[in-house]
Design a protein around this motif. Structure first.
Motif, PDB file in Angstrom:
ATOM      1  N   GLU A 480       0.835  -1.209   0.000  1.00 49.32           N
ATOM      2  CA  GLU A 480       0.000   0.000   0.000  1.00 49.32           C
ATOM      3  C   GLU A 480       0.868   1.258   0.000  1.00 49.32           C
ATOM      4  N   ARG A 481       1.952   1.253   0.745  1.00 52.75           N
ATOM      5  CA  ARG A 481       2.843   2.422   0.763  1.00 52.75           C
ATOM      6  C   ARG A 481       3.491   2.623  -0.610  1.00 52.75           C
ATOM      7  N   THR A 482       3.838   1.526  -1.256  1.00 56.13           N
ATOM      8  CA  THR A 482       4.438   1.628  -2.587  1.00 56.13           C
ATOM      9  C   THR A 482       3.456   2.225  -3.589  1.00 56.13           C
ATOM     10  N   LEU A 483       2.229   1.733  -3.595  1.00 59.07           N
ATOM     11  CA  LEU A 483       1.212   2.237  -4.523  1.00 59.07           C
ATOM     12  C   LEU A 483       0.890   3.703  -4.225  1.00 59.07           C
ATOM     13  N   LEU A 484       0.839   4.045  -2.946  1.00 62.41           N
ATOM     14  CA  LEU A 484       0.581   5.432  -2.555  1.00 62.41           C
ATOM     15  C   LEU A 484       1.699   6.344  -3.044  1.00 62.41           C
ATOM     16  N   LYS A 485       2.932   5.891  -2.948  1.00 59.66           N
ATOM     17  CA  LYS A 485       4.063   6.702  -3.384  1.00 59.66           C
ATOM     18  C   LYS A 485       4.015   6.940  -4.890  1.00 59.66           C
ATOM     19  N   ILE A 486       3.670   5.921  -5.644  1.00 60.77           N
ATOM     20  CA  ILE A 486       3.568   6.066  -7.100  1.00 60.77           C
ATOM     21  C   ILE A 486       2.452   7.045  -7.454  1.00 60.77           C
ATOM     22  N   ALA A 487       1.290   6.909  -6.799  1.00 61.91           N
ATOM     23  CA  ALA A 487       0.171   7.811  -7.061  1.00 61.91           C
ATOM     24  C   ALA A 487       0.529   9.247  -6.683  1.00 61.91           C
ATOM     25  N   THR A 488       1.253   9.411  -5.587  1.00 64.73           N
ATOM     26  CA  THR A 488       1.663  10.747  -5.152  1.00 64.73           C
ATOM     27  C   THR A 488       2.599  11.385  -6.174  1.00 64.73           C
ATOM     28  N   LEU A 489       3.527  10.613  -6.702  1.00 63.08           N
ATOM     29  CA  LEU A 489       4.475  11.154  -7.679  1.00 63.08           C
ATOM     30  C   LEU A 489       3.794  11.522  -8.990  1.00 63.08           C
ATOM     31  N   LEU A 490       2.849  10.699  -9.443  1.00 60.24           N
ATOM     32  CA  LEU A 490       2.257  10.891 -10.771  1.00 60.24           C
ATOM     33  C   LEU A 490       0.927  11.642 -10.744  1.00 60.24           C
ATOM     34  N   HIS A 491       0.502  12.139  -9.577  1.00 57.81           N
ATOM     35  CA  HIS A 491      -0.861  12.665  -9.477  1.00 57.81           C
ATOM     36  C   HIS A 491      -1.125  13.862 -10.392  1.00 57.81           C
ATOM     37  N   ASP A 492      -0.092  14.658 -10.725  1.00 61.28           N
ATOM     38  CA  ASP A 492      -0.307  15.855 -11.544  1.00 61.28           C
ATOM     39  C   ASP A 492       0.281  15.733 -12.952  1.00 61.28           C
ATOM     40  N   THR A 493       0.670  14.544 -13.358  1.00 57.91           N
ATOM     41  CA  THR A 493       1.320  14.401 -14.665  1.00 57.91           C
ATOM     42  C   THR A 493       0.354  14.597 -15.829  1.00 57.91           C
ATOM     43  N   GLY A 494      -0.939  14.682 -15.551  1.00 57.94           N
ATOM     44  CA  GLY A 494      -1.914  14.930 -16.617  1.00 57.94           C
ATOM     45  C   GLY A 494      -2.095  16.397 -16.945  1.00 57.94           C
ATOM     46  N   LYS A 495      -1.364  17.271 -16.277  1.00 60.79           N
ATOM     47  CA  LYS A 495      -1.515  18.710 -16.518  1.00 60.79           C
ATOM     48  C   LYS A 495      -0.898  19.101 -17.859  1.00 60.79           C
ATOM     49  N   GLY A 496      -1.279  20.302 -18.308  1.00 60.90           N
ATOM     50  CA  GLY A 496      -0.750  20.799 -19.574  1.00 60.90           C
ATOM     51  C   GLY A 496      -1.569  20.392 -20.773  1.00 60.90           C
ATOM     52  N   THR A 513       1.909   1.567 -13.957  1.00 57.67           N
ATOM     53  CA  THR A 513       1.849   0.526 -12.922  1.00 57.67           C
ATOM     54  C   THR A 513       1.757  -0.868 -13.553  1.00 57.67           C
ATOM     55  N   LYS A 514       1.142  -0.942 -14.712  1.00 54.25           N
ATOM     56  CA  LYS A 514       1.107  -2.220 -15.424  1.00 54.25           C
ATOM     57  C   LYS A 514       2.516  -2.622 -15.851  1.00 54.25           C
ATOM     58  N   THR A 519      -0.870  -5.766 -10.162  1.00 52.70           N
ATOM     59  CA  THR A 519      -2.100  -6.438 -10.575  1.00 52.70           C
ATOM     60  C   THR A 519      -3.126  -5.417 -11.047  1.00 52.70           C
ATOM     61  N   LYS A 520      -4.191  -5.922 -11.695  1.00 59.17           N
ATOM     62  CA  LYS A 520      -5.263  -5.046 -12.171  1.00 59.17           C
ATOM     63  C   LYS A 520      -5.907  -4.308 -10.995  1.00 59.17           C
ATOM     64  N   GLU A 521      -6.107  -4.981  -9.897  1.00 57.02           N
ATOM     65  CA  GLU A 521      -6.700  -4.344  -8.719  1.00 57.02           C
ATOM     66  C   GLU A 521      -5.802  -3.227  -8.191  1.00 57.02           C
ATOM     67  N   GLU A 522      -4.496  -3.453  -8.203  1.00 54.11           N
ATOM     68  CA  GLU A 522      -3.549  -2.436  -7.722  1.00 54.11           C
ATOM     69  C   GLU A 522      -3.468  -1.258  -8.692  1.00 54.11           C
ATOM     70  N   GLN A 523      -3.556  -1.547  -9.979  1.00 54.79           N
ATOM     71  CA  GLN A 523      -3.602  -0.472 -10.970  1.00 54.79           C
ATOM     72  C   GLN A 523      -4.836   0.401 -10.760  1.00 54.79           C
ATOM     73  N   ASP A 524      -5.980  -0.251 -10.499  1.00 51.13           N
ATOM     74  CA  ASP A 524      -7.229   0.482 -10.288  1.00 51.13           C
ATOM     75  C   ASP A 524      -7.159   1.360  -9.046  1.00 51.13           C
TER      76      ASP A 524
END
Length: 838
Positions: A480-496, A513-514, A519-524
């Motif tokens: 969970e900490r790993t997935l949270l860290k990835i989401a935190t890093l990429l949360h604003d990459t859709g800007k621009g 993440t794929k 897994t699919k559940e972790e990606q979701d």
């Protein structure tokens, strides 16, 4: 008229000094007025060189004028007069900007045959009277070494000295002195300049509104590289270090970046009409236009990229030049025992590298980092060089992806991610960053561009200072900490992009993440966190947290308690990553209040599901043209109707029509329908309705169902269906009863129904705002009127009702407002309803 001819004419006529200075002043003013046109034709270093040469000509002409004035027809050779005019600073580097001070030094040698003091005095007065903005120094050649030893700034200025006009003999003596100065205590000088630079960089950190001269990656960093190169190698230009310190390709990228800074600074001076070096938001649109950009954001992105390149290049190669001054030769042998692989060393918990390695592949470099102890690391510019010029396989192979995943699994990832950003390789490892590198965020909130903000969020995540949030983070599983860290890093990459950046971010994080074999559940899960990463702050700051509809709607997006906790921690990191001072006691308390309230209602899955269903219906309503035609305030009222049941039992178009008709009701409006087996009445009222009287008068028709919905602005909607039609042919009597029902003074004698206490279920914990009463009893004529009368007797306000009757039983559900201590007096209500039946 040519200024030289005009001056000669004035000298021949023995004109006053003010006439000569006025001529120079007008000439300078005309030249400055022409600069915008010159800038259109020639920008960058070429513009600065032309500008520098122009003032060389002006000062040379002033000097000649003074000599001609003093010597008349007995003017000696200029080389014989022991005076030299020397350009310093940006003027000496031939980088004089439009409104920069003209740093002039006049050096001389004492000679009894010449009144050097008088010549220098007249020259300075002429320059001042002509309006030149001089930063001047006057030194006898023999005093230069003493002046340099007393002030490091003066010593630095001497390194950029360039003769304008004067005696070559005096200049030659001056150059010899400068060489002596350069060789005096070089280590002490270099370390002092490095300390000075550290202080400047702390004062002017990276910014979206940078100081072109002083900020990190500004012109000062480039100048520092030059000063140190002069001290160590005695060069006259940085390009002389090609093949010695850096390659031609490395220098070319740096030189292109420097050229862009020259362009921006020159445009800024021209636009502001003063010595303005900070690029502020109000200047950006016009600066962008002057430089040929259609979008100022692209111009700022280009500028931040250029400043990154200058910072990167200068840090790497300054360290390469000064390394021999920092480490004793005999100590180098001891460092071999601290080698961890492939020319990389650990010295005092800092990672160093040799400079002799050829450009590496990224995989072995990553492998060295991943195998280090899991703790925060510092890194030297020498390691920065290894990563900056590393080679990347395309596409990234499985081994690199595995190493990336291991990096996110570490407790401390920030220092390595920061290294990747500073080395300019973050986008190669994580392609989602390609479009947000150096992307400014001019929203009045963020202090950093997107890429730096993302890295700062990781820093906040790994250094949580709030004990409660730290406890939540520590309680997470490693995955969970790993997935949270990835989401935190990429949360604003859709800007621009033009689309919602949260939705674009989902499209970026799922393939990433794929790729890392989640897994699919972790990606979701990471997709959910990115999609809703701004939801918590939006709700906490903009919504009423005491309104349960707000909380259910919020949780319908988040779905589970675990997701709520992860989003709460991500929000903490996101707010802290904005910049200093954004996480306040107020924001902390507000987000904690939302977290606690949402956690409290998160068990009520049915209501959360209703909220999710409600959100879907709202989206359909918003897409209707008839909704878009409504005034903005009316749209908010429609979406603000509390009852989910109202939304579920009506189509989007029906909801819009009901609301549209209701807003025009001044007192009440009703419609009758006798086309079916029983009478149907729909009432929209703004004034009170005597529901007890209405239901009592029509009790003989037997109520089949009744729905009550609170709309907005004190409006309520009543839909009452009866099993039978009236016995009379005319509807006039029915209408008369309805009209009379708006007279609250009417009373009826109601027959006491039989209701047992066990048939009543009162739920005072239904929500913070409402209680719910469920009555499941035998169907009896006048039952509903009696219940309404009991509500009136206790001054209970009915929010909504759902009545269902069969021939034998009724199942009535009433949502009532918690007021007048209703729940504290629940026994009184039950007593009235069950009077004499228990």
């Amino acid at each position: 008229m040519n200024i030289q001819i005009a001056i000669e004419d004035l000298l021949e006529r023995n004109a006053k000094d003010f006439e000569i200075s006025k001529l120079f002043k007008n000439h300078i003013a005309e030249y400055k007025a022409s600069l915008p046109k010159v800038f259109e034709q020639s920008q960058g270093k070429d513009f600065l060189v032309k500008h520098t040469k122009k003032f060389d000509q002006i000062l040379a002409l002033m000097y000649k004028t003074v000599l001609r004035r003093m010597f008349g027809n007995y003017l000696p050779m200029r080389g014989s007069i022991p005076i030299a005019l020397v350009a310093l600073g940006s003027y000496g580097r031939e980088q004089l900007c439009v409104h920069s001070d003209i740093d002039l030094m006049i050096v001389y040698v004492k000679c009894e045959g010449y009144k050097t003091d008088a010549i220098i005095e007249k020259l300075l007065y002429l320059a001042w009277d002509a309006g030149l903005k001089l930063g001047h120094r006057v030194h006898e050649v023999g005093d230069l070494e003493k002046a340099a030893s007393e002030d490091i700034t003066i010593r630095t200025a001497f390194m950029e000295a360039r003769m304008i006009i004067g005696s070559p003999f005096t200049w030659h003596a001056t150059q010899n002195t400068f060489t002596n100065i350069r060789h005096t205590n070089p280590k002490e000088y270099i370390l002092a300049k490095i300390d000075e630079a550290h202080e400047r960089r702390r004062k002017y950190p990276s910014s979206m509104q940078p100081n072109i001269k002083e900020s990190v990656g500004g012109l000062r960093d480039s100048q520092l590289l030059f000063w140190i190169a002069v001290t160590v190698y005695g060069v006259t230009a940085q390009k002389e270090l090609i093949g010695v310190v850096f390659t031609d390709e490395e220098y070319r990228e740096y030189r292109i970046a420097l050229e862009f800074l020259f362009r921006v600074r020159s445009a800024l001076h021209l636009l502001s009409n003063k010595q303005q070096d900070q690029l502020t938001m109000d200047h950006m649109p016009r600066i962008a236009k002057m430089l040929g950009f259609k979008d100022e954001r692209k111009m700022v992105t280009r500028l931040l990229e250029a400043m990154w390149r200058i910072d990167n290049f200068s840090q790497i190669f300054i360290k390469k030049i000064i390394r021999p001054f920092l480490y004793e030769e005999q100590a180098v042998h001891t460092y071999r025992h601290q080698r961890i692989g492939n020319g990389i060393y650990i010295i005092d918990d800092r990672l160093f590298s040799t400079y002799g390695n050829k450009n590496d592949n990224i995989e072995p470099l990553l492998n060295i980092l991943i195998n280090l102890e899991d703790k925060p690391w510092r890194y030297d510019p020498s390691l920065l060089k290894r990563f900056t010029y590393a080679h990347f396989p395309y596409p990234l192979n499985k081994r690199v992806n595995t190493l990336l995943r291991q990096l996110f699994e570490r407790q401390h990832s920030y220092s390595f991610l920061h290294l990747f950003l500073k080395a300019g390789v973050l986008q190669h490892l994580i392609p989602a960053f390609k479009k947000v590198l150096n992307l400014p965020q001019f929203d009045g909130y963020h202090q950093y561009p997107v890429d730096l903000h993302s890295i700062e969020c990781i820093k906040a995540l790994e250094n949580i200072s709030v004990p409660f949030i730290k406890g939540l983070y520590d309680a997470l599983t490693p995955k969970e900490r790993t997935l949270l860290k990835i989401a935190t890093l990429l949360h604003d990459t859709g800007k621009g992009r033009k689309q919602d950046h949260s939705e674009v971010g989902v499209k970026l994080i799922v393939p990433f993440t794929k790729r890392l074999d989640f897994t699919k559940e972790e990606q979701d899960l990471t997709a959910l966190l990115v999609r809703h990463h701004v939801l918590m702050t939006n709700v906490a700051y903009r919504e009423n947290l005491n309104n349960e509809k707000t909380l259910y709607k919020f949780m319908s997006n988040i779905k589970t308690q675990k997701n709520l906790t992860l989003l709460y921690i991500l929000t903490y990191a996101d707010v802290n990553g904005v910049g200093p001072g954004t996480w306040t006691t107020f924001s902390s308390n507000l987000l904690r209040e939302l977290y606690d309230a949402a956690m409290e209602i998160s068990q009520q899955n049915e209501r959360i599901s209703d909220a999710a269903k409600r959100i879907a219906i709202e989206k359909r309503i918003k897409n209707r043209e008839s909704f878009k035609e409504l005034p903005r305030t009316m749209q908010k009222k429609v979406l603000g109707i509390d009852s989910n049941l109202f939304y579920f039992q009506h189509s989007p178009e029906e909801i819009i029509n009901i609301a549209n008709e209701a807003r025009n009701v001044k007192a009440y409006r009703y419609t009758l329908d006798t086309s079916g087996d029983g009478l149907s009445i729909q009432i929209v009222r703004r004034v009170p309705l005597n529901l007890t009287y209405l239901l009592g008068k029509f009790s003989y028709l037997d109520v089949a169902s009744m729905k009550v919905f609170t709309l907005f602005d004190d409006l309520k909607l009543f839909t009452i269906d009866f099993l039978h039609l009236p016995e009379f042919d005319s509807l006039e009597h029915v209408e008369e009863i309805i009209e009379d029902s708006f007279d609250m003074s009417h009373k009826l004698t109601l027959e006491q129904p039989v209701i047992h206490e066990k048939e009543i279920d009162l739920d005072c914990e239904h929500s913070k705002t409402y209680a719910q009463i469920n009555i499941n009893t035998a169907n009896q004529r006048g039952l509903l009127a009696y219940i309404m009368n009991a509500f009136d007797e206790l001054d209970i306000n009915l929010a909504s009702a759902k009545i269902h009757s069969t021939k034998k039983r009724v199942r009535d559900h009433f949502l009532i407002e918690k007021q007048n201590q209703m729940c504290d007096n629940a026994d009184q209500l039950i007593s009235i309803l069950t009077k004499g039946n228990n």
